[in-house]
Design a protein around this motif. Structure first.
Motif, PDB file in Angstrom:
ATOM      1  N   LEU A  71      -1.494  -2.033  -8.063  1.00  0.00           N
ATOM      2  CA  LEU A  71      -1.037  -0.645  -8.174  1.00  0.00           C
ATOM      3  C   LEU A  71      -1.931   0.167  -9.103  1.00  0.00           C
ATOM      4  O   LEU A  71      -2.087  -0.170 -10.280  1.00  0.00           O
ATOM      5  CB  LEU A  71       0.411  -0.625  -8.682  1.00  0.00           C
TER       6      LEU A  71
ATOM      7  N   SER B  88       4.430   8.257  -6.919  1.00  0.00           N
ATOM      8  CA  SER B  88       4.939   8.034  -5.571  1.00  0.00           C
ATOM      9  C   SER B  88       5.746   6.738  -5.489  1.00  0.00           C
ATOM     10  O   SER B  88       6.858   6.715  -4.951  1.00  0.00           O
ATOM     11  CB  SER B  88       3.787   7.992  -4.571  1.00  0.00           C
TER      12      SER B  88
ATOM     13  N   ARG C 182       0.858  -1.190   0.000  1.00  0.00           N
ATOM     14  CA  ARG C 182       0.000   0.000   0.000  1.00  0.00           C
ATOM     15  C   ARG C 182       0.893   1.238   0.000  1.00  0.00           C
ATOM     16  O   ARG C 182       1.668   1.455   0.937  1.00  0.00           O
ATOM     17  CB  ARG C 182      -0.903   0.023   1.235  1.00  0.00           C
ATOM     18  N   ASP C 183       0.775   2.044  -1.048  1.00  0.00           N
ATOM     19  CA  ASP C 183       1.661   3.202  -1.169  1.00  0.00           C
ATOM     20  C   ASP C 183       1.513   4.161  -0.009  1.00  0.00           C
ATOM     21  O   ASP C 183       2.517   4.731   0.463  1.00  0.00           O
ATOM     22  CB  ASP C 183       1.395   3.930  -2.493  1.00  0.00           C
ATOM     23  N   GLN C 184       0.314   4.348   0.491  1.00  0.00           N
ATOM     24  CA  GLN C 184       0.123   5.314   1.560  1.00  0.00           C
ATOM     25  C   GLN C 184       0.874   4.924   2.826  1.00  0.00           C
ATOM     26  O   GLN C 184       1.223   5.793   3.645  1.00  0.00           O
ATOM     27  CB  GLN C 184      -1.364   5.530   1.869  1.00  0.00           C
TER      28      GLN C 184
ATOM     29  N   ASN D   4      -2.594   6.226 -10.518  1.00  0.00           N
ATOM     30  CA  ASN D   4      -2.419   7.512  -9.842  1.00  0.00           C
ATOM     31  C   ASN D   4      -1.434   7.435  -8.672  1.00  0.00           C
ATOM     32  O   ASN D   4      -1.097   8.456  -8.074  1.00  0.00           O
ATOM     33  CB  ASN D   4      -3.767   8.073  -9.372  1.00  0.00           C
ATOM     34  N   LYS D   5      -0.961   6.239  -8.343  1.00  0.00           N
ATOM     35  CA  LYS D   5       0.044   6.060  -7.293  1.00  0.00           C
ATOM     36  C   LYS D   5       1.444   5.814  -7.870  1.00  0.00           C
ATOM     37  O   LYS D   5       2.410   5.690  -7.122  1.00  0.00           O
ATOM     38  CB  LYS D   5      -0.334   4.868  -6.399  1.00  0.00           C
TER      39      LYS D   5
END
Length: 248
Positions: A86, A93, A62-64, A89-90
């Motif tokens: 994925l 990052s 999870r990118d966040q 829009n991530k």
């Protein structure tokens, strides 16, 4: 913190013993299998402790959660793997910290990764995720979902084309294949057979892409099957870090 370090060290030793025993049983050298510790839901402090214990590969899904953790651990000699589904829009990052994206499953994602890798002058390793739960049994009709796997990935019939796209994309390095043991379909409950199928696909692909030797398969519960099948990388979380807390 000392107690947590001791706990992680003991768990790592147990996992190492399992991998070593699996290698012996399979007639493989221990250095043929790389351990990736999946640190999702666990804090940067644990990543720092793992690095001190010799871990060199960590994974997030999870990118966040991953982005701030990677930033907090930027001084450590770690390779970061992104293993989750994925969203485009991530990508900006994720390309900022991930050395390898193991979950490439569609052309649009290849385009987005390539664009961002070129923009940031980075080379990003990519694995194509194979959805073995989307593979049809002989005579089975196509599924209404379009054949995408429940846990992400591209169906077997789309693997060759997608691998070619990755291999030809600027800024990307095609490293190989990844899968997650399927919960449904013809390989459900047959982890060894699933991982052997992935190895067969890898062998076929290496005729056109000889450098794409990475095969990522197996987790805490089934790493022995992955090693037996020939996986080069195993992704282990719970067996090292413990049972994960529930996400809120």
């Amino acid at each position: 913190m000392t107690d947590r370090r001791t706990e992680l060290a003991e768990n790592l030793a147990k996992v190492e013993a399992r991998i070593a025993a699996a290698c012996v049983a399979a007639g493989r050298r221990r250095d043929e299998v790389t351990l990736i510790v999946v640190t999702k839901t666990y804090p940067a402090e644990d990543v720092r402790l793992l690095s001190g214990l010799g871990v060199r590969h960590v994974a997030e899904n999870r990118d966040q959660d991953a982005a701030p953790k990677a930033a907090a651990c930027a001084d450590l000699p770690l390779s970061w793997h992104f293993v989750g589904q994925l969203q485009t829009n991530k990508v900006r990052s994720v390309v900022g910290y991930a050395d390898v994206v193991q979950s490439v499953d569609r052309a649009r994602l290849v385009t987005a990764l390539s664009k961002e890798a070129v923009r940031t002058e980075r080379e990003v390793g990519c694995l194509v995720q194979v959805a073995l739960d989307a593979e049809r049994s002989p005579g089975e009709k196509p599924r209404e979902s379009g054949g995408l796997g429940e846990r992400g990935g591209v169906p077997v019939e789309g693997v060759e084309e997608l691998c070619g796209l990755v291999a030809g994309a600027p800024g990307l390095r095609f490293d190989g294949l990844m899968t997650v043991a399927p919960l449904t379909g013809p390989y459900a409950g047959r982890e060894l057979a699933a991982f052997e199928r992935l190895m067969d696909l890898s062998t076929d692909l290496r005729r056109a892409h000889p450098a794409a030797t990475m095969v990522s398969a197996g987790m805490s519960a089934d790493l022995e099957h992955a090693v037996a099948a020939g996986a080069t990388h195993v992704r282990v979380g719970t067996a090292v870090l413990g049972v994960r807390p529930r996400l809120g």
